[in-house]
Design an enzyme around this catalytic site. Sequence first.
Site, PDB file in Angstrom:
ATOM      1  N   ASP A 156      82.197  -0.664  78.727  1.00 51.52           N
ATOM      2  CA  ASP A 156      81.671  -0.874  77.372  1.00 51.52           C
ATOM      3  C   ASP A 156      81.212  -2.319  77.184  1.00 51.52           C
ATOM      4  O   ASP A 156      81.699  -3.227  77.866  1.00 51.52           O
ATOM      5  CB  ASP A 156      82.774  -0.514  76.358  1.00 51.52           C
ATOM      6  CG  ASP A 156      82.206  -0.209  74.987  1.00 51.52           C
ATOM      7  OD1 ASP A 156      80.967  -0.089  74.849  1.00 51.52           O
ATOM      8  OD2 ASP A 156      83.007  -0.081  74.043  1.00 51.52           O
ATOM      9  N   GLY A 157      80.276  -2.503  76.246  1.00 51.84           N
ATOM     10  CA  GLY A 157      79.870  -3.857  75.843  1.00 51.84           C
ATOM     11  C   GLY A 157      78.552  -4.334  76.419  1.00 51.84           C
ATOM     12  O   GLY A 157      78.220  -5.513  76.279  1.00 51.84           O
ATOM     13  N   GLY A 211      75.582  -3.709  75.332  1.00 50.24           N
ATOM     14  CA  GLY A 211      74.716  -4.118  74.218  1.00 50.24           C
ATOM     15  C   GLY A 211      75.095  -5.501  73.714  1.00 50.24           C
ATOM     16  O   GLY A 211      74.225  -6.355  73.498  1.00 50.24           O
ATOM     17  N   ASN A 244      76.587  10.012  73.535  1.00 52.06           N
ATOM     18  CA  ASN A 244      75.612   8.916  73.631  1.00 52.06           C
ATOM     19  C   ASN A 244      74.152   9.357  73.466  1.00 52.06           C
ATOM     20  O   ASN A 244      73.267   8.514  73.332  1.00 52.06           O
ATOM     21  CB  ASN A 244      75.758   8.157  74.962  1.00 52.06           C
ATOM     22  CG  ASN A 244      76.985   7.268  75.042  1.00 52.06           C
ATOM     23  OD1 ASN A 244      77.568   7.068  76.100  1.00 52.06           O
ATOM     24  ND2 ASN A 244      77.388   6.697  73.912  1.00 52.06           N
ATOM     25  N   TRP A 245      73.886  10.674  73.457  1.00 48.90           N
ATOM     26  CA  TRP A 245      72.494  11.146  73.348  1.00 48.90           C
ATOM     27  C   TRP A 245      71.855  10.783  72.029  1.00 48.90           C
ATOM     28  O   TRP A 245      70.627  10.818  71.905  1.00 48.90           O
ATOM     29  CB  TRP A 245      72.437  12.669  73.549  1.00 48.90           C
ATOM     30  CG  TRP A 245      72.812  13.097  74.931  1.00 48.90           C
ATOM     31  CD1 TRP A 245      74.001  13.660  75.319  1.00 48.90           C
ATOM     32  CD2 TRP A 245      72.014  13.012  76.117  1.00 48.90           C
ATOM     33  NE1 TRP A 245      73.980  13.921  76.667  1.00 48.90           N
ATOM     34  CE2 TRP A 245      72.772  13.534  77.184  1.00 48.90           C
ATOM     35  CE3 TRP A 245      70.721  12.528  76.377  1.00 48.90           C
ATOM     36  CZ2 TRP A 245      72.296  13.592  78.499  1.00 48.90           C
ATOM     37  CZ3 TRP A 245      70.246  12.584  77.679  1.00 48.90           C
ATOM     38  CH2 TRP A 245      71.032  13.110  78.722  1.00 48.90           C
ATOM     39  N   SER A 248      88.266   6.594  73.490  1.00 46.64           N
ATOM     40  CA  SER A 248      87.078   7.439  73.320  1.00 46.64           C
ATOM     41  C   SER A 248      87.311   8.800  73.975  1.00 46.64           C
ATOM     42  O   SER A 248      88.435   9.274  73.998  1.00 46.64           O
ATOM     43  CB  SER A 248      85.824   6.752  73.836  1.00 46.64           C
ATOM     44  OG  SER A 248      85.577   5.596  73.058  1.00 46.64           O
TER      45      SER A 248
HETATM   46  C1  IPE Z   1      82.020   4.748  75.701  1.00 45.49           C
HETATM   47  O1  IPE Z   1      81.266   3.757  75.125  1.00 45.49           O
HETATM   48  C2  IPE Z   1      81.150   5.601  76.550  1.00 45.49           C
HETATM   49  C3  IPE Z   1      80.676   4.975  77.778  1.00 45.49           C
HETATM   50  C4  IPE Z   1      81.106   3.856  78.272  1.00 45.49           C
HETATM   51  C5  IPE Z   1      79.661   5.714  78.499  1.00 45.49           C
HETATM   52  P1  IPE Z   1      80.707   3.889  73.637  1.00 45.49           P
HETATM   53  O2  IPE Z   1      80.210   2.556  73.245  1.00 45.49           O
HETATM   54  O3  IPE Z   1      79.769   5.027  73.529  1.00 45.49           O
HETATM   55  O4  IPE Z   1      82.064   4.265  72.886  1.00 45.49           O
HETATM   56  P2  IPE Z   1      82.490   4.423  71.389  1.00 45.49           P
HETATM   57  O5  IPE Z   1      81.797   5.619  70.866  1.00 45.49           O
HETATM   58  O6  IPE Z   1      82.074   3.151  70.708  1.00 45.49           O
HETATM   59  O7  IPE Z   1      83.981   4.579  71.445  1.00 45.49           O
HETATM   60  C1  IPE Z   2      78.298   0.740  77.283  1.00 42.32           C
HETATM   61  O1  IPE Z   2      77.786  -0.323  76.549  1.00 42.32           O
HETATM   62  C2  IPE Z   2      77.219   1.590  77.910  1.00 42.32           C
HETATM   63  C3  IPE Z   2      77.111   2.952  77.362  1.00 42.32           C
HETATM   64  C4  IPE Z   2      77.861   3.461  76.421  1.00 42.32           C
HETATM   65  C5  IPE Z   2      76.057   3.792  77.896  1.00 42.32           C
HETATM   66  P1  IPE Z   2      77.295  -0.130  75.047  1.00 42.32           P
HETATM   67  O2  IPE Z   2      75.846   0.233  75.074  1.00 42.32           O
HETATM   68  O3  IPE Z   2      78.176   0.795  74.307  1.00 42.32           O
HETATM   69  O4  IPE Z   2      77.446  -1.610  74.493  1.00 42.32           O
HETATM   70  P2  IPE Z   2      77.961  -2.050  73.054  1.00 42.32           P
HETATM   71  O5  IPE Z   2      79.278  -1.374  72.818  1.00 42.32           O
HETATM   72  O6  IPE Z   2      76.925  -1.614  72.066  1.00 42.32           O
HETATM   73  O7  IPE Z   2      78.073  -3.543  73.146  1.00 42.32           O
HETATM   74 MG    MG Z   3      79.880   0.560  73.175  1.00 41.75          MG
END
Ligand code: IPE
Ligand code: IPE
Ligand code: MG
Length: 235
Positions: free
Chosen positions: A25-26, A28, A73-74, A198
């Site tokens: 995660d993280g 973004g 995530n879709w 999650s």
């Molecule tokens: C969890 O990350 C899913 C993946 C790492 C693929 P998200 O960023 O989608 O999780 P939530 O929904 O904030 O818990």
């Molecule tokens: C994890 O990073 C990757 C996926 C869930 C695909 P994020 O895209 O959730 O990054 P943040 O949580 O927005 O920083």
């Molecule tokens: Mg995330």
Amino acid sequence: MTDALSTTTKGHTSQPPVHIACIMDGNGRWAKRRGLPRTAGHTAGEEALAAVVRAAAQRNIGWLTVFGFSTENWVRPRAEVRHILGLHRKLFGRIDEMNQNNARINWIGRPFDEPGARTPVYVQRAIRKAMADTEHNTGLVVTVAFDYGSRAELVRAARACKDTDSPIDAETIDHKMYAPDLPPVDVLVRTSGETRISNFLLWQINGAAVYFTEKTWPDFDSDELDRALKLVRSN
Ligand code: IPE
Ligand code: IPE
Ligand code: MG
């Protein structure tokens, strides 16, 4: 064993293999902090994963299971989803690297033919090819969870149990998971300071140690992996 190898593995070869699962995660936030688009964070995250696979292979980690893309995530913006799909094609295309690491690629997620499953055909092809081209490797098993949700996995297992003559117990449910050969998770990692589980491996993390780190996934490196491993290994 050569001296060089024993140095890089830090004695891990004498340790039993473990199962590490990562909620990556993280991405973004990593990008935002640098004034970059979110997609750049995902690109950096895929590269971090490739480095973690190399580090895991050197540390006698038996199984590395990573959450690449969830059933939830879709709903993200289309351009971001498209970018993440392309990165999975790239990831499953790292076959030479996987072979050099003696690593086998595996996948868990909603079966491609199941109603509601959304993995596009070009990613399906990349997954099938990666699995076939690395199946002879005997070391680390890298399982990528794509279009994966633990609740969907458990619902499917529950339905499958209805159609079996076996008693409905933990062992039967184990056998109905997407990857029945995957052992229980020893350490669950979640990056970026989030302390949620999650929808990841809810059945398989029974008894797992949990390693939360403030680092965003693109900054997760071999030192971080060692910190997570310390929860289950003494050296
Ligand atoms: C969890 O990350 C899913 C993946 C790492 C693929 P998200 O960023 O989608 O999780 P939530 O929904 O904030 O818990
Ligand atoms: C994890 O990073 C990757 C996926 C869930 C695909 P994020 O895209 O959730 O990054 P943040 O949580 O927005 O920083
Ligand atoms: Mg995330």
